[in-house]
Design an enzyme around this catalytic site. Sequence first.
Site, mmCIF file in Angstrom:
data_model
loop_
_atom_site.group_PDB
_atom_site.id
_atom_site.type_symbol
_atom_site.label_atom_id
_atom_site.label_comp_id
_atom_site.label_asym_id
_atom_site.label_seq_id
_atom_site.Cartn_x
_atom_site.Cartn_y
_atom_site.Cartn_z
ATOM 1 N N PHE A 23 0.860 10.537 -38.378
ATOM 2 C CA PHE A 23 1.186 10.781 -36.966
ATOM 3 C C PHE A 23 2.367 9.868 -36.613
ATOM 4 O O PHE A 23 2.364 8.680 -36.937
ATOM 5 C CB PHE A 23 -0.034 10.422 -36.109
ATOM 6 C CG PHE A 23 -0.107 11.155 -34.792
ATOM 7 C CD1 PHE A 23 -0.952 12.231 -34.614
ATOM 8 C CD2 PHE A 23 0.687 10.753 -33.735
ATOM 9 C CE1 PHE A 23 -1.025 12.892 -33.403
ATOM 10 C CE2 PHE A 23 0.629 11.402 -32.523
ATOM 11 C CZ PHE A 23 -0.227 12.472 -32.350
ATOM 12 N N ALA A 57 -3.813 7.341 -36.828
ATOM 13 C CA ALA A 57 -4.281 5.958 -36.753
ATOM 14 C C ALA A 57 -5.816 5.879 -36.836
ATOM 15 O O ALA A 57 -6.359 4.933 -37.418
ATOM 16 C CB ALA A 57 -3.787 5.316 -35.463
ATOM 17 N N GLU A 59 -7.774 7.440 -38.604
ATOM 18 C CA GLU A 59 -8.278 7.598 -39.978
ATOM 19 C C GLU A 59 -7.909 6.410 -40.877
ATOM 20 O O GLU A 59 -8.299 6.365 -42.057
ATOM 21 C CB GLU A 59 -7.729 8.888 -40.598
ATOM 22 C CG GLU A 59 -8.342 10.159 -40.051
ATOM 23 C CD GLU A 59 -7.898 10.509 -38.647
ATOM 24 O OE1 GLU A 59 -6.709 10.365 -38.347
ATOM 25 O OE2 GLU A 59 -8.762 10.900 -37.837
ATOM 26 N N ALA A 81 1.629 4.145 -36.017
ATOM 27 C CA ALA A 81 2.282 4.001 -34.711
ATOM 28 C C ALA A 81 1.506 4.797 -33.678
ATOM 29 O O ALA A 81 1.391 6.025 -33.786
ATOM 30 C CB ALA A 81 3.719 4.499 -34.796
ATOM 31 N N ILE A 83 1.607 5.685 -29.791
ATOM 32 C CA ILE A 83 2.613 5.608 -28.726
ATOM 33 C C ILE A 83 2.059 6.207 -27.437
ATOM 34 O O ILE A 83 1.637 7.367 -27.401
ATOM 35 C CB ILE A 83 3.912 6.318 -29.164
ATOM 36 C CG1 ILE A 83 4.445 5.675 -30.458
ATOM 37 C CG2 ILE A 83 4.959 6.231 -28.048
ATOM 38 C CD1 ILE A 83 5.659 6.355 -31.054
ATOM 39 N N THR A 87 -0.495 10.658 -25.297
ATOM 40 C CA THR A 87 -1.938 10.866 -25.262
ATOM 41 C C THR A 87 -2.587 10.076 -24.138
ATOM 42 O O THR A 87 -2.146 8.980 -23.803
ATOM 43 C CB THR A 87 -2.578 10.439 -26.599
ATOM 44 O OG1 THR A 87 -3.993 10.535 -26.454
ATOM 45 C CG2 THR A 87 -2.216 9.024 -26.984
ATOM 46 N N HIS A 89 -5.668 9.233 -24.532
ATOM 47 C CA HIS A 89 -6.654 8.381 -25.193
ATOM 48 C C HIS A 89 -5.998 7.244 -25.990
ATOM 49 O O HIS A 89 -6.575 6.689 -26.899
ATOM 50 C CB HIS A 89 -7.632 9.209 -26.047
ATOM 51 C CG HIS A 89 -6.995 10.045 -27.115
ATOM 52 N ND1 HIS A 89 -6.550 11.329 -26.918
ATOM 53 C CD2 HIS A 89 -6.732 9.771 -28.409
ATOM 54 C CE1 HIS A 89 -6.039 11.797 -28.038
ATOM 55 N NE2 HIS A 89 -6.131 10.885 -28.956
ATOM 56 N N PHE A 114 -3.318 -5.803 -39.816
ATOM 57 C CA PHE A 114 -3.013 -4.862 -38.735
ATOM 58 C C PHE A 114 -1.497 -4.739 -38.584
ATOM 59 O O PHE A 114 -0.843 -5.626 -38.041
ATOM 60 C CB PHE A 114 -3.648 -5.385 -37.441
ATOM 61 C CG PHE A 114 -3.473 -4.470 -36.273
ATOM 62 C CD1 PHE A 114 -4.309 -3.386 -36.090
ATOM 63 C CD2 PHE A 114 -2.469 -4.697 -35.352
ATOM 64 C CE1 PHE A 114 -4.138 -2.539 -35.010
ATOM 65 C CE2 PHE A 114 -2.300 -3.856 -34.261
ATOM 66 C CZ PHE A 114 -3.138 -2.776 -34.094
ATOM 67 N N ARG A 128 10.814 -1.614 -33.341
ATOM 68 C CA ARG A 128 9.962 -2.394 -34.243
ATOM 69 C C ARG A 128 9.843 -1.760 -35.631
ATOM 70 O O ARG A 128 9.020 -2.170 -36.440
ATOM 71 C CB ARG A 128 8.570 -2.558 -33.611
ATOM 72 C CG ARG A 128 8.603 -3.487 -32.416
ATOM 73 C CD ARG A 128 7.441 -3.296 -31.464
ATOM 74 N NE ARG A 128 7.524 -4.251 -30.360
ATOM 75 C CZ ARG A 128 8.347 -4.139 -29.308
ATOM 76 N NH1 ARG A 128 9.157 -3.094 -29.199
ATOM 77 N NH2 ARG A 128 8.368 -5.060 -28.369
HETATM 78 N N1 INI Z 1 -2.528 8.993 -33.972
HETATM 79 C C1 INI Z 1 -1.546 8.099 -34.188
HETATM 80 O O1 INI Z 1 -1.461 7.541 -35.296
HETATM 81 N N2 INI Z 1 -0.664 7.798 -33.211
HETATM 82 C C2 INI Z 1 -0.726 8.375 -31.980
HETATM 83 O O2 INI Z 1 0.133 8.059 -31.107
HETATM 84 C C3 INI Z 1 -1.738 9.323 -31.727
HETATM 85 N N3 INI Z 1 -1.821 9.973 -30.458
HETATM 86 O O3 INI Z 1 -0.927 9.789 -29.639
HETATM 87 O O4 INI Z 1 -2.742 10.747 -30.196
HETATM 88 C C4 INI Z 1 -2.652 9.620 -32.765
HETATM 89 N N4 INI Z 1 -3.648 10.511 -32.581
HETATM 90 C C5 INI Z 1 -4.355 11.120 -33.665
HETATM 91 C C6 INI Z 1 -5.564 10.327 -34.077
HETATM 92 O O5 INI Z 1 -5.196 9.103 -34.688
HETATM 93 C C7 INI Z 1 -6.403 11.100 -35.073
HETATM 94 O O6 INI Z 1 -5.639 11.389 -36.223
HETATM 95 C C8 INI Z 1 -6.948 12.411 -34.499
HETATM 96 O O7 INI Z 1 -7.593 12.173 -33.271
HETATM 97 C C9 INI Z 1 -7.943 13.058 -35.485
HETATM 98 O O8 INI Z 1 -9.055 12.210 -35.692
#
Ligand code: INI
Length: 154
Positions: A23, A57, A59, A81, A83, A87, A89, A114, A128
């Site tokens: 992601f 993130a 996972e 990352a 951001i 989202t 959440h 981390f 960054r």
């Molecule tokens: N995952 C990220 O690594 N970065 C993000 O900014 C992000 N946003 O914005 O939603 C994000 N979402 C996906 C999440 O980590 C899971 O992969 C997904 O919910 C499936 O479990």
Amino acid sequence: MIKETKGQVTAGKGNYAIVVSRFNEFISSKLLAGAIDCLMRHGAAEKQISAVWVPGACEITIAAKKLAQTGKYVAVICLGAVIQGQTHHFEYVCQQVVRGIGQINYDTGVPTVFGVLTCDTLENAIERAGTKMGNAGADAAMTAMEMTNVMEQI
Ligand code: INI
């Protein structure tokens, strides 16, 4: 006389695992490149470095924990990352990753670093990931090497 322990920042002979989330891959691929470059400039050979891609993130922690539990790695570096703005959440994702990575450290005793950006904007993340503010992947690699060395000395 006080016995003081300080970690050297050298790769040593151990293997390093990197977990990186796809992601925002534009950013996370730069973090991965920064981490690999930093490890290799501190003496790591390619064969000492393994990278595992996960979807997002959320996972990162399950893969990082399994890697730490194998006993094959001196440290695990977590990169991604998250951001804000993309989202609602954001906070939940950040909290889950921070807490999860902290827990892996306690559960396994393997330094699990981390290196996940939690940014308000894409611009903050770019800063960054190899521009104005350095590279958080390289910073995480530095921490991994230092903690590996500290843990060996304790
Ligand atoms: N995952 C990220 O690594 N970065 C993000 O900014 C992000 N946003 O914005 O939603 C994000 N979402 C996906 C999440 O980590 C899971 O992969 C997904 O919910 C499936 O479990």
